[in-house]
Motif scaffolding. Sequence first.
Motif, short mmCIF file in Angstrom:
data_model
loop_
_atom_site.label_atom_id
_atom_site.label_comp_id
_atom_site.label_asym_id
_atom_site.label_seq_id
_atom_site.Cartn_x
_atom_site.Cartn_y
_atom_site.Cartn_z
N GLY A 350 0.80 -1.23 0.00
CA GLY A 350 0.00 0.00 0.00
C GLY A 350 0.83 1.27 0.00
N ILE A 351 2.08 1.14 -0.44
CA ILE A 351 2.99 2.28 -0.41
C ILE A 351 2.97 3.03 -1.75
CG2 ILE A 351 5.44 2.93 -0.31
CD1 ILE A 351 5.83 0.60 1.67
N ASP A 358 12.41 1.79 2.00
CA ASP A 358 11.37 0.84 1.62
C ASP A 358 11.93 -0.57 1.42
OD1 ASP A 358 9.52 2.84 1.76
OD2 ASP A 358 9.47 3.23 -0.40
N TRP A 406 5.85 -0.12 9.49
CA TRP A 406 5.04 -0.07 8.26
C TRP A 406 3.96 1.01 8.38
CZ3 TRP A 406 0.19 -3.34 7.36
CH2 TRP A 406 -0.31 -3.17 6.06
N GLN A 407 3.26 1.02 9.53
CA GLN A 407 2.22 2.03 9.73
C GLN A 407 2.83 3.44 9.69
OE1 GLN A 407 -1.20 1.48 9.86
NE2 GLN A 407 -0.44 -0.49 9.14
N ARG A 409 5.39 4.32 7.98
CA ARG A 409 5.65 4.61 6.56
C ARG A 409 4.36 5.06 5.86
NH1 ARG A 409 5.92 6.11 2.25
NH2 ARG A 409 7.11 5.39 0.43
N LEU A 410 3.27 4.37 6.14
CA LEU A 410 2.00 4.72 5.49
C LEU A 410 1.52 6.10 5.95
CD1 LEU A 410 -0.01 1.34 5.50
CD2 LEU A 410 1.43 2.31 3.69
N ASN A 411 1.76 6.40 7.23
CA ASN A 411 1.30 7.69 7.75
C ASN A 411 2.09 8.87 7.18
OD1 ASN A 411 -0.67 6.50 9.27
ND2 ASN A 411 0.63 6.31 11.10
N GLN A 413 2.90 9.23 4.10
CA GLN A 413 2.54 9.56 2.71
C GLN A 413 1.24 10.35 2.67
OE1 GLN A 413 2.70 5.70 0.87
NE2 GLN A 413 0.63 5.12 1.47
N GLU A 417 -5.76 6.37 3.92
CA GLU A 417 -5.68 4.95 4.26
C GLU A 417 -6.48 4.13 3.26
OE1 GLU A 417 -6.91 3.94 8.30
OE2 GLU A 417 -7.08 1.86 7.57
N SER A 420 -4.55 3.43 0.16
CA SER A 420 -3.57 2.36 0.37
C SER A 420 -4.24 1.00 0.33
CB SER A 420 -2.91 2.51 1.74
OG SER A 420 -1.88 3.45 1.67
#
Length: 491
Positions: A350-351, A358, A406-407, A409-411, A413, A417, A420
């Motif tokens: 989901g990146i 990464d 991981w979370q 990293r997602l936060n 961007q 959510e 992703s």
Amino acid sequence: MIEIKTNALAGWNLDNSYTALPEIFFRRMNPTPVRSPELVILNEPLAQELGLETSEMKSDANIAVLAGNRIPEGSDPIAQAYAGHQFGYFTMLGDGRALLLGEQITPAGKRFDIQLKGSGRTPFSRRGDGRATLGPMLREYIISEAMNALGIPSTRSLAVAKTGETVIREEEQPGAVLTRVAASHIRIGTFEFASQWGSEKELRSLADYTLQRHFPHAENEENRYLAFLQQVVQRQAALIAKWQLVGFIHGVMNTDNMALSGETIDYGPCAFMDTYDPDTVFSSIDTGGRYAYGRQPDIAVWNLARFAETLLPLLHEDQEWAVQLAQNAIQHFKKLFHDYWLSGMRAKLGIFGEEPEDVSLIEELLKLMHNYSADYTNTFRNLTLDTMTDSILFDSPEFARWYEAWQGRLNRQQKTESASRDLMRKSNPSIIPRNHRVEEALQAAVNQEDYSLMDKLLGVLSNPFAYSREQNAYAALPEPSACPYRTFCGT
Ligand code: AMP
Ligand code: MG
């Protein structure tokens, strides 16, 4: 051989451009008729794409075509000559049990090889009987169609017909013929054949033909043969990255089983990896692990080097310079593959966008999956569904730390959510052709003539990213078994 003239009805629209190549590249011959043809499965959506009329394809006349008892109008059947490196050793091969009926020109103007597999002996059969058996042909049908639905370039399966004859393998098996559809059947091994036994003129004819058919843009390049090599390398890098991303193990990556079009070809002992382990091998004959999951990219490079060698006389007059050009092209595979793989892995997590860390985030997850013997497909499926239960991996403290990273990293961007989550759903199949499900469907079909399990399996595999309720049962793992899963070449 009786020719059928039902074009207007069935939609056969065959051309035979391959037969314009020098004669060393093929032998003209007809399929060997069989006792009693019976259609067991027809791929109706594919038939339609090809411009074939599905109801007419089920007529006796066309079932006879699919079993090799008749040829359609416009067909000029040939067995193709090729060589190849099998497990590292060079040998002469060729279509030993297959015939190219011709190239179907579709209503959209595309050209596809129509090949019968299991259609009888040819001059290239060596000691083989030229025949194929029902189970393995249905297996090729299932896996090739699953690959296509996963968005992975692949040969397709139009039909399987029973022959009404028995074929002797370890035991007697029902005989069958598979109708295979491919962008072409030109392999690395076809060029190895030309290089070993053809003149330079014949080699050049094959290269020009392949360029025109698959890489028309390369024709305008200053060094068209170098552009050809570069594009073959690029397509293989893209293909193998896709295999790695879904956990597909080809099983026999011999050079005769690598199509220059960039399609996956020759579904023998292939299988999808369950537990994540780069050393995974399913094929009973791959005792050295040459074609293990984690070795597939390196083997592709090895095979491409064999291909590049065949092109040396065309790449440059100065052979030393030609070798340099070839080496540069092959070396590029590594970066191309890595880039395709990395962008695919980012999508699986989901990146969006890129951060230098990464790669380590991805590698750390794979390492944990390996250490905890996690199922490859289901780990990504669970991450996608956010249902991290019932696995020692998910319960581990190392995973908790990874999850937090991981979370984080997602936060970082910009994307939401749900964006992703959407990306993950499109990139992580909910189901793959699980070995035990494939076996179960094949056994019912072959032993009980019960095709219901296979139809259901094909149905759920036709949309692997659906995350539908009916797919849940197909995502389940088999009961632990004493013997590891094994696949066989004896087809
Ligand atoms: P494969 O392992 O399917 O890539 O096949 C390797 C070579 O063996 C190819 O030249 C095939 O045409 C040939 N071959 C495989 N099975 C048979 C068979 N039953 N009869 C004749 N040739 C075969
Ligand atoms: Mg082969």
